[in-house]
Design a protein around this motif. Structure first.
Motif, short mmCIF file in Angstrom:
data_model
loop_
_atom_site.label_atom_id
_atom_site.label_comp_id
_atom_site.label_asym_id
_atom_site.label_seq_id
_atom_site.Cartn_x
_atom_site.Cartn_y
_atom_site.Cartn_z
N SER A 79 -41.24 -0.64 23.30
CA SER A 79 -42.06 -1.12 22.14
C SER A 79 -42.41 -2.19 22.00
CB SER A 79 -41.59 -0.57 21.01
OG SER A 79 -40.81 -1.21 21.27
N SER A 80 -42.98 -3.03 21.08
CA SER A 80 -42.83 -4.92 21.03
C SER A 80 -42.10 -5.09 20.21
CB SER A 80 -44.47 -5.16 19.79
OG SER A 80 -44.32 -4.40 19.14
N THR A 81 -41.06 -4.56 19.40
CA THR A 81 -40.12 -5.09 18.86
C THR A 81 -39.14 -5.33 20.58
OG1 THR A 81 -40.04 -4.08 17.35
CG2 THR A 81 -37.79 -4.69 17.39
N ASP A 82 -39.18 -4.45 21.46
CA ASP A 82 -38.44 -4.52 22.94
C ASP A 82 -38.85 -5.81 23.34
OD1 ASP A 82 -37.21 -1.93 21.96
OD2 ASP A 82 -38.26 -0.79 23.03
N LEU A 83 -39.89 -6.01 23.39
CA LEU A 83 -40.38 -7.03 23.98
C LEU A 83 -39.81 -7.84 23.72
CD1 LEU A 83 -44.05 -6.42 25.17
CD2 LEU A 83 -41.72 -5.68 26.30
N GLN A 84 -39.22 -8.18 22.02
CA GLN A 84 -39.38 -9.17 22.06
C GLN A 84 -37.61 -9.85 22.14
OE1 GLN A 84 -40.60 -10.32 17.66
NE2 GLN A 84 -41.92 -8.26 17.78
N TRP A 85 -36.61 -8.39 21.89
CA TRP A 85 -35.45 -8.95 21.85
C TRP A 85 -35.37 -9.29 23.58
CZ3 TRP A 85 -31.86 -9.92 19.51
CH2 TRP A 85 -32.16 -9.77 17.77
N PHE A 86 -36.32 -8.32 24.84
CA PHE A 86 -35.53 -8.68 25.82
C PHE A 86 -35.62 -9.90 26.33
CE2 PHE A 86 -38.98 -4.97 27.69
CZ PHE A 86 -37.22 -4.68 27.01
N ASP A 99 -40.35 -10.05 10.98
CA ASP A 99 -40.34 -9.31 9.11
C ASP A 99 -41.33 -10.02 8.30
OD1 ASP A 99 -38.50 -7.88 11.41
OD2 ASP A 99 -37.20 -8.29 10.32
N GLY A 100 -41.81 -11.23 8.54
CA GLY A 100 -42.05 -11.67 7.07
C GLY A 100 -41.23 -12.99 6.41
N TRP A 101 -41.07 -14.29 6.28
CA TRP A 101 -39.63 -15.35 6.20
C TRP A 101 -39.53 -15.18 4.71
CZ3 TRP A 101 -38.28 -18.34 10.48
CH2 TRP A 101 -38.93 -18.27 11.59
N ASP A 122 -32.38 0.54 33.92
CA ASP A 122 -33.81 2.21 33.74
C ASP A 122 -34.71 2.04 31.95
OD1 ASP A 122 -32.90 2.86 36.43
OD2 ASP A 122 -31.32 4.40 35.26
N THR A 123 -33.83 1.74 31.34
CA THR A 123 -34.12 1.84 29.30
C THR A 123 -34.30 0.50 28.83
OG1 THR A 123 -32.19 1.81 28.18
CG2 THR A 123 -33.32 4.22 29.82
N ALA A 124 -35.23 -0.33 28.04
CA ALA A 124 -35.50 -1.31 27.49
C ALA A 124 -34.18 -1.07 27.03
CB ALA A 124 -36.23 -0.50 26.35
N GLY A 125 -32.68 -0.42 26.37
CA GLY A 125 -31.81 -0.38 25.96
C GLY A 125 -30.81 -1.86 26.47
N GLN A 126 -30.90 -0.74 28.18
CA GLN A 126 -29.79 -1.20 28.96
C GLN A 126 -30.18 -2.71 29.35
OE1 GLN A 126 -30.25 0.71 32.50
NE2 GLN A 126 -29.14 3.25 30.86
N LEU A 127 -31.84 -3.12 29.54
CA LEU A 127 -32.13 -4.33 29.49
C LEU A 127 -31.40 -4.84 28.59
CD1 LEU A 127 -33.28 -5.98 31.36
CD2 LEU A 127 -35.78 -5.31 30.43
N ILE A 128 -31.84 -4.74 27.29
CA ILE A 128 -31.49 -6.08 26.39
C ILE A 128 -30.08 -6.40 26.38
CG2 ILE A 128 -31.34 -5.87 23.89
CD1 ILE A 128 -33.49 -4.39 23.52
#
Length: 503
Positions: A60-67, A237-239, A113-119
């Protein structure tokens, strides 16, 4: 058995490299720089590969930010701790540990294999990087004689410039021609070269009579985590959201408690005496402003080159070389000039050149601007970066004194990383309020106001640099402390020598 050099730093004489035999300057620089290159390259490569990771890992877009942000968060918040562990247990030992952790985490990233593992593995990469980055500069400062330090730091900065240059290119090449896992697996052969090089070339160095400030580590890390978390999530999230404001308030309270504790601690994690050195304070402001303005702007520029008009990641990465290769050429020259001209003057020149380059690009940028109209600004901006890197490292080490170089390096790198994270977050927010990714013109509408913010911050940093004194030395308290440590160390070494002779 340890000996104490003329600067008050303990060096085990039985170790190879700096403590045992003389090494060529280029080999010492390579041993300190190759691991730093690996750490810097990896973060830039990931940013280029985000679109591919979104498809391959169904992110997701959130996952991409956390990468990206997972690494930034753990890396930036543990730099002070990494430097302190090096001072206490041995800088080379912790440096090697950081290389190993970073490489093992890179393998974990490549096998995810998953976004969570990569993070998760990106967080662990940050742990290793936090030991490598500050100790790279500190080990080089301890291994090279003072008369050659500015030159060595200039060449070390050229390696940093090479990582910046190669990041978009390597990322684009991997995305276009190889499996995405190679952006992480490429660290394995680099590690295979770096570890024996460090063991063979570098001698151990640490600060005598050092104790860990555990409470200081906890307060500093927790406070920085809160602040950096707020920065990297502020745009999404908005400042003014409750979570972001709560993170900033909580971080401020924790960092204030950290400062109060540092005034009372017998062995502080970050001696506040460092901030009595005007050169150290102003150089930190320069670092923060440069990374805020320049790296925030480059973040936008790298996307602009892919959107207006449409280009592949590799093509866009190749076009950025006009900017990113310049520090490799300029940084060694700046290192040679630092002692003659003064680090502050070179930093000011560099920041003003960066402002000119950014303004040039911003004025020329449109939905269909030919690359030839942008390249002049890129060359000027890249040259400016080269004039900042080496003088910054030289002034930080000189203003702290040998005993506190690790702490000063950790503090400067922390400020730099926070400045970069804040720059990307703020400029992205300005962009989002004025433009979008829907097309070339919409992107340019957001690019213009965001880049002007970066220009203003860089100019402010250049003004700060003008007030850095030409002759830099540690505050009187730190100089006296180093002299006392050197005398005590020499006395202890003498007693040990007498005892050994008696035996």
């Amino acid at each position: 058995m340890s000996t104490i050099n003329e600067e008050g730093v303990a060096l085990p004489s039985a170790e190879p490299g700096a403590g045992g035999r003389a090494m060529p300057l280029w080999l010492t620089i390579a041993a300190c720089s190759v691991p730093m290159f690996m750490v810097a390259l990896d973060n830039l490569v990931v940013s280029t590969a985000l679109r591919t990771l979104a498809v391959k890992l169904d992110a997701s877009s959130t996952d991409l930010q956390w990468f990206v942000n997972a690494y930034v968060l753990s890396f930036a918040c543990l730099l002070l701790t990494g430097a302190a562990l090096g001072d206490r247990f041995g800088r080379r030992k912790i440096f090697l540990g950081g290389i190993v952790i970073f490489t093992l985490a890179s393998i974990g990233c490549g096998m995810a294999d998953t976004a969570g593992q990569l993070i998760f593995w990106r967080v662990v990469e940050g742990f290793g990087g936090a030991a490598v980055m500050p100790l790279s500069m500190t080990l080089l400062g301890a291994a090279v004689p003072a008369r050659r330090r500015s030159l060595a730091l200039g060449l070390w900065s050229a390696f940093s410039g090479l990582a910046i240059a190669m990041g978009p290119v390597v990322g684009g090449a991997v995305v276009d021609g190889l499996a995405w896992q190679w952006i992480f697996w490429i660290n394995v052969p680099v590690c295979a070269v770096a570890i024996p090089l460090v063991i063979f070339v570098l001698g151990e160095s640490k600060v005598p009579d050092t104790h860990l400030d555990l409470l200081g580590m906890v307060l500093a890390t927790a406070g920085l985590v809160a602040v950096v978390w707020g920065i990297v999530n502020g745009q999404q999230d908005g400042w003014s959201s409750g979570r972001i404001l709560g993170a900033f308030v909580g971080g401020a309270v924790l960092l204030l408690a950290f400062l109060v504790w540092q005034r009372r601690a017998a062995h502080p994690l970050l001696p506040l005496k460092l901030y009595r050195a005007r050169a150290f304070v102003l150089t930190n402001l320069v670092s923060a402003s440069m990374y805020f303005g320049v790296f925030g702007s480059i973040f936008m520029l790298s996307q602009y080159l892919q959107i207006a008009p449409h280009r592949t990641p590799l093509h866009a990465g190749l076009l950025t070389l006009a900017w990113t290769l310049m520090p490799m050429v300029i940084a060694p020259v700046a290192g040679l000039l630092t002692d003659r001209v003064g680090g502050g003057r070179l930093m000011a020149l560099g920041l003003f050149l960066q402002a000119i380059g950014l303004a040039w690009i911003n004025l020329a940028a449109s939905a269909d601007t030919p690359y030839s109209h942008l390249v002049g600004g890129m060359v000027i901006g890249g040259a400016g970066m080269g004039f900042v890197f080496a003088p910054t490292a030289s002034v930080v080490l000189a203003s702290a004194g040998p005993r506190h170089q690790g702490q000063a390096s950790g503090a400067n790198t922390t400020v730099r990383e926070i400045g970069g994270a804040l720059g990307v977050a703020v400029l992205s927010t300005v962009f989002a309020r004025n433009g979008s990714y829907l097309g070339g013109q919409q992107f340019v509408d957001g690019l213009h106001p965001a880049t002007w913010v970066g220009v203003c911050v860089v100019v402010a940093g250049g003004i700060c640099a003008l007030f850095i004194p030409r002759d830099v030395s540690p505050p009187a308290e730190l100089a006296e402390e180093a002299d006392g440590a050197a005398r005590e160390g020499a006395k202890t070494a003498g007693l040990r020598s007498v005892a050994s002779a008696s035996d």
